[in-house]
Design a protein around this motif. Structure first.
Motif, short mmCIF file in Angstrom:
data_model
loop_
_atom_site.label_atom_id
_atom_site.label_comp_id
_atom_site.label_asym_id
_atom_site.label_seq_id
_atom_site.Cartn_x
_atom_site.Cartn_y
_atom_site.Cartn_z
N GLY A 124 103.50 119.20 49.28
CA GLY A 124 102.13 119.06 49.84
C GLY A 124 100.97 118.61 48.83
N ALA A 125 101.40 119.33 47.64
CA ALA A 125 100.51 119.14 46.44
C ALA A 125 100.70 117.65 45.61
CB ALA A 125 100.66 120.25 45.38
N PHE A 126 101.99 117.37 45.88
CA PHE A 126 102.59 115.90 45.55
C PHE A 126 101.90 115.12 46.44
CE2 PHE A 126 105.61 112.69 45.80
CZ PHE A 126 105.59 112.23 44.43
N LEU A 127 101.96 115.08 47.58
CA LEU A 127 101.54 114.10 48.39
C LEU A 127 99.91 113.90 48.50
CD1 LEU A 127 103.55 114.85 51.64
CD2 LEU A 127 103.68 112.82 50.15
N TYR A 128 99.32 115.21 47.98
CA TYR A 128 97.77 114.89 47.75
C TYR A 128 97.58 114.25 46.45
CZ TYR A 128 92.88 116.04 46.24
OH TYR A 128 91.73 115.79 45.57
N GLY A 129 98.27 114.52 45.48
CA GLY A 129 98.14 113.48 44.31
C GLY A 129 98.59 111.91 44.47
N LEU A 130 99.33 111.66 45.29
CA LEU A 130 99.66 110.31 45.78
C LEU A 130 98.50 109.77 46.61
CD1 LEU A 130 103.38 110.08 46.63
CD2 LEU A 130 102.33 109.68 44.51
N LEU A 131 97.70 110.56 47.47
CA LEU A 131 96.92 110.05 48.46
C LEU A 131 95.43 110.13 48.31
CD1 LEU A 131 98.88 111.36 51.71
CD2 LEU A 131 98.86 108.82 50.83
N LYS A 132 95.25 110.93 47.04
CA LYS A 132 93.77 111.17 46.85
C LYS A 132 92.71 110.22 46.84
CE LYS A 132 93.54 112.04 41.78
NZ LYS A 132 92.32 111.24 41.68
N ILE A 135 91.52 109.35 50.73
CA ILE A 135 91.15 110.23 51.65
C ILE A 135 89.67 110.57 50.89
CG2 ILE A 135 93.34 111.14 52.50
CD1 ILE A 135 93.07 113.27 50.59
N CYS B 41 104.84 120.29 40.25
CA CYS B 41 104.81 118.52 40.56
C CYS B 41 104.89 118.05 38.87
CB CYS B 41 103.70 118.14 41.19
SG CYS B 41 103.63 118.67 42.85
N TYR B 52 97.29 111.71 38.39
CA TYR B 52 96.80 113.06 38.82
C TYR B 52 97.51 114.11 38.28
CZ TYR B 52 95.29 116.61 41.73
OH TYR B 52 94.86 117.81 42.32
N PHE B 53 99.13 114.03 37.97
CA PHE B 53 99.72 114.66 37.60
C PHE B 53 100.29 114.62 35.77
CE2 PHE B 53 100.84 114.37 41.96
CZ PHE B 53 100.61 115.50 42.44
N LEU B 134 103.53 122.31 53.87
CA LEU B 134 102.93 121.26 53.23
C LEU B 134 101.54 121.32 53.58
CD1 LEU B 134 104.81 118.47 55.07
CD2 LEU B 134 104.22 118.27 52.76
N GLY B 137 99.62 123.33 50.81
CA GLY B 137 99.59 122.70 49.58
C GLY B 137 98.81 121.62 49.40
N PHE B 138 98.90 120.96 50.56
CA PHE B 138 97.77 119.65 50.44
C PHE B 138 96.41 120.23 50.72
CE2 PHE B 138 98.02 115.02 51.23
CZ PHE B 138 96.59 114.74 51.43
N ARG B 141 94.85 121.84 47.57
CA ARG B 141 94.41 120.86 46.47
C ARG B 141 93.44 119.83 46.83
NH1 ARG B 141 94.66 123.75 43.45
NH2 ARG B 141 93.80 122.40 42.06
#
Lengths: 137, 185
Positions: A124-132, A135, B41, B52-53, B134, B137-138, B141
């Protein structure tokens, strides 16, 4: 090993999360059903004492162990970020019965299935990084 | 020593959590567990997919040590500091849970209907655990913090973003508990 103190503070955290049953799925359910004071008492008393700490930091009565002033970096502003992100988090919190801290404590309790939740949370944190950038914040 | 083996009351746990937050500030850091998910990540190479990472995760090592301690503390508490795994729930909670298909509420810390290994290896059970994670986590963040960062630290510091986030936590939590959970089991 200057980080060993964080390991020790973490141990205290794991013990209090376990012993006060904050890692119990049922305690979170009970909280959202307003059927127990337990979780409200914990969060409320932590916040009240926390306010005193913050006051002492702001007045520079308490400094870091190295003598530096304690500045608390403010959280990012943004109605969508906080409200929508918070709501999504709340949905997950009530379903998993665990927020990120308790998830890791449950690993120590040898709950195998919590690893799926942690994997999901990391994804979920990874997907946030991709989509931020796509959104609202 | 017996009081340590019994469940700890809220008025013990709340102050201990406040002390933990105090100590983290005293040692120059800020209480917040969900940022570790980002660090994981970054370590896993997510910087290849999003800037971002691309962080120097070594500066967050202290927080990973905190998590390692939390796991260890959970192990210590479960194996040496707990004589009884039952959770003394409100009888009404136990009744409500039985009605939505979760039996023996409070017999242990976690319901088998979500966390048993048999549930985990079923398609539906695995999906529930994964989606719950999910969203946590999403959402954490996106909101920029979880219970530790927003509800405890942010509210203590009287931050408006944290108040809005905590309102969000409750909108989501109440929706899940009152509307969605009864449909799941």
């Amino acid at each position: 090993m200057k980080n060993i103190k964080f390991f020790l503070i973490g141990i205290l955290f794991g013990i209090v999360m376990s012993k006060a049953e904050i890692i119990s799925w049922y305690r979170i359910y009970e909280m959202f059903k307003f059927q127990s004071f337990h979780m409200y008492g914990i969060i409320g008393s932590a916040v009240l004492i926390g306010m005193v700490s913050m006051f002492l930091f702001r007045k520079k009565v308490v400094k870091t162990f190295e003598g530096n002033e304690i500045h608390i970096p403010p959280k990012k502003k943004g109605l969508y970020r906080n409200l929508l992100g918070g709501t999504l988090f709340g949905l997950g919190w009530a379903l998993a019965g665990a927020c990120p801290g308790p998830m890791f404590v449950l690993v120590g309790k040898e709950v195998v299935s919590i690893l799926v939740v942690i994997f999901g949370a990391t994804l979920g944190a990874f997907l946030y990084g991709l989509l931020k950038d796509k959104i609202p914040h | 020593m017996d009081f340590i083996l019994q469940p700890w009351a809220w008025y013990v746990a709340g102050p201990v959590i406040a002390i933990i937050m105090f100590l983290l500030f005293f040692y120059g850091e800020r209480f917040g567990v969900s940022s570790n998910l980002e660090t994981l990540c970054s370590i896993g190479g997510a910087g290849k997919f999003s800037n971002y990472f691309k962080i120097d995760w070594k500066q967050n090592k202290w927080n990973l040590m905190f998590v390692a301690g939390a796991i260890t503390g959970g192990f210590i508490a479960a194996n040496w500091l707990t004589i009884n795994d039952t959770v003394a729930l409100n009888p009404q909670t136990v009744k409500d849970l039985a009605e939505i298909g979760i039996k023996n509420a409070g017999a242990t810390y976690l319901p088998d209907e979500i966390f048993s290994v048999e549930t985990m290896i079923s398609v539906k059970g695995f999906f529930i655990l994964l989606v719950a994670g999910l969203m946590v986590g999403f959402g954490a963040r996106w909101a920029g913090g979880c219970t530790s960062g927003h509800a405890i630290t942010g509210l203590s510091n009287l931050e408006i973003p944290s108040l809005i986030s905590v309102i969000g936590f409750f909108i989501g939590g109440l929706t899940m508990t009152w509307i969605i959970l009864p449909l799941l089991f």
